[in-house]
Design a protein around this motif. Structure first.
Motif, PDB file in Angstrom:
ATOM      1  N   GLN A 122       1.124  -6.911 -17.048  1.00 52.12           N
ATOM      2  CA  GLN A 122       1.121  -7.220 -15.618  1.00 52.12           C
ATOM      3  C   GLN A 122       0.041  -6.457 -14.855  1.00 52.12           C
ATOM      4  O   GLN A 122      -0.523  -6.975 -13.892  1.00 52.12           O
ATOM      5  CB  GLN A 122       2.491  -6.879 -15.007  1.00 52.12           C
ATOM      6  N   MET A 123      -0.282  -5.229 -15.276  1.00 55.50           N
ATOM      7  CA  MET A 123      -1.155  -4.367 -14.486  1.00 55.50           C
ATOM      8  C   MET A 123      -2.597  -4.309 -14.969  1.00 55.50           C
ATOM      9  O   MET A 123      -3.470  -3.842 -14.240  1.00 55.50           O
ATOM     10  CB  MET A 123      -0.579  -2.943 -14.453  1.00 55.50           C
ATOM     11  N   ARG A 124      -2.883  -4.776 -16.167  1.00 52.65           N
ATOM     12  CA  ARG A 124      -4.189  -4.551 -16.775  1.00 52.65           C
ATOM     13  C   ARG A 124      -5.318  -5.200 -15.970  1.00 52.65           C
ATOM     14  O   ARG A 124      -5.231  -6.351 -15.550  1.00 52.65           O
ATOM     15  CB  ARG A 124      -4.213  -5.013 -18.222  1.00 52.65           C
ATOM     16  N   LYS A 125      -6.393  -4.451 -15.779  1.00 54.52           N
ATOM     17  CA  LYS A 125      -7.496  -4.901 -14.924  1.00 54.52           C
ATOM     18  C   LYS A 125      -8.287  -6.026 -15.565  1.00 54.52           C
ATOM     19  O   LYS A 125      -8.873  -6.853 -14.848  1.00 54.52           O
ATOM     20  CB  LYS A 125      -8.409  -3.736 -14.580  1.00 54.52           C
ATOM     21  N   ASP A 126      -8.324  -6.098 -16.910  1.00 53.69           N
ATOM     22  CA  ASP A 126      -9.099  -7.159 -17.551  1.00 53.69           C
ATOM     23  C   ASP A 126      -8.382  -8.508 -17.516  1.00 53.69           C
ATOM     24  O   ASP A 126      -8.909  -9.512 -18.003  1.00 53.69           O
ATOM     25  CB  ASP A 126      -9.472  -6.786 -18.989  1.00 53.69           C
ATOM     26  N   SER A 127      -7.178  -8.520 -16.921  1.00 53.62           N
ATOM     27  CA  SER A 127      -6.474  -9.790 -16.696  1.00 53.62           C
ATOM     28  C   SER A 127      -6.204 -10.012 -15.209  1.00 53.62           C
ATOM     29  O   SER A 127      -5.296 -10.756 -14.835  1.00 53.62           O
ATOM     30  CB  SER A 127      -5.154  -9.812 -17.473  1.00 53.62           C
ATOM     31  N   GLY A 128      -6.979  -9.320 -14.380  1.00 54.39           N
ATOM     32  CA  GLY A 128      -6.850  -9.510 -12.934  1.00 54.39           C
ATOM     33  C   GLY A 128      -5.982  -8.509 -12.229  1.00 54.39           C
ATOM     34  O   GLY A 128      -5.827  -8.568 -11.005  1.00 54.39           O
ATOM     35  N   GLY A 129      -5.396  -7.562 -12.956  1.00 52.07           N
ATOM     36  CA  GLY A 129      -4.571  -6.539 -12.328  1.00 52.07           C
ATOM     37  C   GLY A 129      -5.405  -5.398 -11.766  1.00 52.07           C
ATOM     38  O   GLY A 129      -6.633  -5.358 -11.909  1.00 52.07           O
ATOM     39  N   LYS A 130      -4.720  -4.468 -11.135  1.00 50.41           N
ATOM     40  CA  LYS A 130      -5.411  -3.325 -10.511  1.00 50.41           C
ATOM     41  C   LYS A 130      -5.183  -2.022 -11.267  1.00 50.41           C
ATOM     42  O   LYS A 130      -5.547  -0.948 -10.789  1.00 50.41           O
ATOM     43  CB  LYS A 130      -4.920  -3.163  -9.062  1.00 50.41           C
ATOM     44  N   GLY A 131      -4.601  -2.113 -12.459  1.00 52.31           N
ATOM     45  CA  GLY A 131      -4.252  -0.894 -13.178  1.00 52.31           C
ATOM     46  C   GLY A 131      -2.935  -0.341 -12.672  1.00 52.31           C
ATOM     47  O   GLY A 131      -2.251  -0.960 -11.842  1.00 52.31           O
ATOM     48  N   GLY A 132      -2.555   0.820 -13.158  1.00 54.33           N
ATOM     49  CA  GLY A 132      -1.298   1.416 -12.730  1.00 54.33           C
ATOM     50  C   GLY A 132      -0.934   2.605 -13.596  1.00 54.33           C
ATOM     51  O   GLY A 132      -1.770   3.135 -14.329  1.00 54.33           O
ATOM     52  N   VAL A 133       0.323   3.001 -13.512  1.00 55.18           N
ATOM     53  CA  VAL A 133       0.827   4.167 -14.249  1.00 55.18           C
ATOM     54  C   VAL A 133       2.130   3.794 -14.941  1.00 55.18           C
ATOM     55  O   VAL A 133       3.027   3.202 -14.327  1.00 55.18           O
ATOM     56  CB  VAL A 133       1.073   5.368 -13.309  1.00 55.18           C
ATOM     57  N   ILE A 134       2.225   4.150 -16.210  1.00 53.20           N
ATOM     58  CA  ILE A 134       3.473   4.035 -16.961  1.00 53.20           C
ATOM     59  C   ILE A 134       3.872   5.432 -17.412  1.00 53.20           C
ATOM     60  O   ILE A 134       3.064   6.144 -18.010  1.00 53.20           O
ATOM     61  CB  ILE A 134       3.328   3.119 -18.189  1.00 53.20           C
ATOM     62  N   VAL A 135       5.100   5.832 -17.092  1.00 52.17           N
ATOM     63  CA  VAL A 135       5.637   7.105 -17.579  1.00 52.17           C
ATOM     64  C   VAL A 135       6.769   6.787 -18.542  1.00 52.17           C
ATOM     65  O   VAL A 135       7.774   6.183 -18.158  1.00 52.17           O
ATOM     66  CB  VAL A 135       6.144   8.002 -16.434  1.00 52.17           C
ATOM     67  N   ASN A 136       6.585   7.158 -19.796  1.00 46.92           N
ATOM     68  CA  ASN A 136       7.622   6.978 -20.802  1.00 46.92           C
ATOM     69  C   ASN A 136       8.401   8.279 -20.957  1.00 46.92           C
ATOM     70  O   ASN A 136       7.812   9.336 -21.206  1.00 46.92           O
ATOM     71  CB  ASN A 136       7.001   6.556 -22.135  1.00 46.92           C
ATOM     72  N   ILE A 137       9.717   8.195 -20.794  1.00 46.39           N
ATOM     73  CA  ILE A 137      10.559   9.388 -20.858  1.00 46.39           C
ATOM     74  C   ILE A 137      10.956   9.630 -22.304  1.00 46.39           C
ATOM     75  O   ILE A 137      11.716   8.867 -22.901  1.00 46.39           O
ATOM     76  CB  ILE A 137      11.814   9.231 -19.973  1.00 46.39           C
ATOM     77  N   SER A 138      10.431  10.694 -22.877  1.00 47.46           N
ATOM     78  CA  SER A 138      10.783  11.114 -24.227  1.00 47.46           C
ATOM     79  C   SER A 138      11.785  12.263 -24.099  1.00 47.46           C
ATOM     80  O   SER A 138      12.768  12.155 -23.367  1.00 47.46           O
ATOM     81  CB  SER A 138       9.537  11.520 -25.014  1.00 47.46           C
ATOM     82  N   SER A 139      11.539  13.362 -24.759  1.00 43.78           N
ATOM     83  CA  SER A 139      12.453  14.505 -24.750  1.00 43.78           C
ATOM     84  C   SER A 139      11.758  15.661 -25.458  1.00 43.78           C
ATOM     85  O   SER A 139      10.836  15.445 -26.266  1.00 43.78           O
ATOM     86  CB  SER A 139      13.747  14.147 -25.488  1.00 43.78           C
ATOM     87  N   ILE A 140      12.208  16.883 -25.199  1.00 45.54           N
ATOM     88  CA  ILE A 140      11.684  17.987 -26.003  1.00 45.54           C
ATOM     89  C   ILE A 140      12.077  17.801 -27.463  1.00 45.54           C
ATOM     90  O   ILE A 140      11.426  18.354 -28.355  1.00 45.54           O
ATOM     91  CB  ILE A 140      12.140  19.361 -25.477  1.00 45.54           C
ATOM     92  N   ALA A 141      13.100  16.966 -27.714  1.00 44.48           N
ATOM     93  CA  ALA A 141      13.459  16.626 -29.099  1.00 44.48           C
ATOM     94  C   ALA A 141      12.379  15.774 -29.753  1.00 44.48           C
ATOM     95  O   ALA A 141      12.385  15.606 -30.979  1.00 44.48           O
ATOM     96  CB  ALA A 141      14.797  15.888 -29.131  1.00 44.48           C
ATOM     97  N   GLY A 142      11.467  15.235 -28.957  1.00 40.23           N
ATOM     98  CA  GLY A 142      10.344  14.477 -29.495  1.00 40.23           C
ATOM     99  C   GLY A 142       9.153  15.336 -29.829  1.00 40.23           C
ATOM    100  O   GLY A 142       8.109  14.825 -30.263  1.00 40.23           O
ATOM    101  N   LEU A 143       9.293  16.646 -29.651  1.00 42.28           N
ATOM    102  CA  LEU A 143       8.203  17.570 -29.942  1.00 42.28           C
ATOM    103  C   LEU A 143       8.604  18.632 -30.953  1.00 42.28           C
ATOM    104  O   LEU A 143       7.795  19.503 -31.291  1.00 42.28           O
ATOM    105  CB  LEU A 143       7.736  18.245 -28.639  1.00 42.28           C
TER     106      LEU A 143
END
Length: 262
Positions: A122-143
């Protein structure tokens, strides 16, 4: 990215953490938020509370089982239609289930991957979008390795690796969509479904003392505003978020002398 007047989707939004994320985003000027969750009654109550606090139609709830791929696709499109576009996506789906590992993978990994791909589409600029931000919530258990929760730890490691891979210039130069990882410590009341008989929810809560959800929400706001694409952030013990550097190269090969010493 500044949050004022931005359009947002939050998945896993009926949890304590999802509600607090949404409240903090609205408090910081988000225009409208669509909250997606499989728990309908709590989700509707969350939206009612937010609209009472911030004004009518600032928050909308959509019921969805994000582990159902076709349903997720349809609901995500509905969310985009409601918002009129998308600027920020928070993938917050999460469950601790050490018995039914496929359930944990479906919620913690597959749904986050699918949400990320839908958001980028939906956000990608090469398809007409303006870009954006995605924050994926992991955990300290993922490190780190977590002996009591090996399945949960594995799913959260997967999110860190996936997010960092999608943040590489190969993708970002075309999409202009930042992908960032937030790794909280145990927060609020985690969703504990099935645990081995020798581990109780009390054991988990005693060994990993929960922090307040507000602390993580404040960290989320900072990350959206200030974090670099592909960065990984930790929020633990109620302290401010901090960035961690992960290696982009293979670990150094052990020499023969190293092996003998061990």
């Amino acid at each position: 990215m500044q949050i004022k007047d931005k359009r947002v989707i939050v998945t896993g939004a009926a949890s304590d953490l999802g509600l607090t994320f949404s409240r903090e985003l609205l408090r910081n000027g988000a225009l409208i938020i669509v909250l997606i969750d499989s728990r309908q009654s709590p989700g509707e109550q969350v939206v009612e509370n937010l609209n009472n606090e911030f004004g009518r139609k600032r928050a909308v709830f959509l019921h969805c089982d994000v582990t159902n791929n076709s349903e997720f696709d349809v609901i995500f499109k509905e969310a985009i239609n409601i918002l009129g576009g998308l600027d920020i996506l928070i993938n917050n789906t999460n469950v601790i289930n050490e018995i039914d590992f496929s359930r944990a993978v479906d919620v913690n990994v597959t749904a986050v991957i699918r949400g990320t791909l839908l958001g980028i589409q939906q956000m990608r600029k090469d398809s007409g979008g303006k870009g954006g931000v995605i924050v994926n919530i992991s955990s300290i258990a993922g490190l780190q390795a977590v002996s009591q929760l090996p399945v949960y730890s594995a799913t959260k490691h997967a999110i860190v690796s996936f997010s960092r891979s999608f943040a590489q210039p190969y993708h970002y130069d075309r999409t202009n969509v930042k992908v960032i990882v937030l790794c909280p410590g145990l927060t609020g009341t985690p969703i504990l479904e099935d645990l081995p008989q020798d581990i109780s929810s009390t054991d988990i809560l005693q060994k990993y003392r929960p922090q307040r959800v507000e602390s993580v929400a404040h960290g989320l706001i900072y990350v959206i505003r200030c974090a670099q694409n592909g960065s990984v952030w930790i929020n633990e013990n109620g302290q401010p978020v901090y960035e961690v550097q992960l290696p982009d190269t293979l670990p150094q090969k052990k020499t023969e002398s190293d092996v003998k010493e061990n």
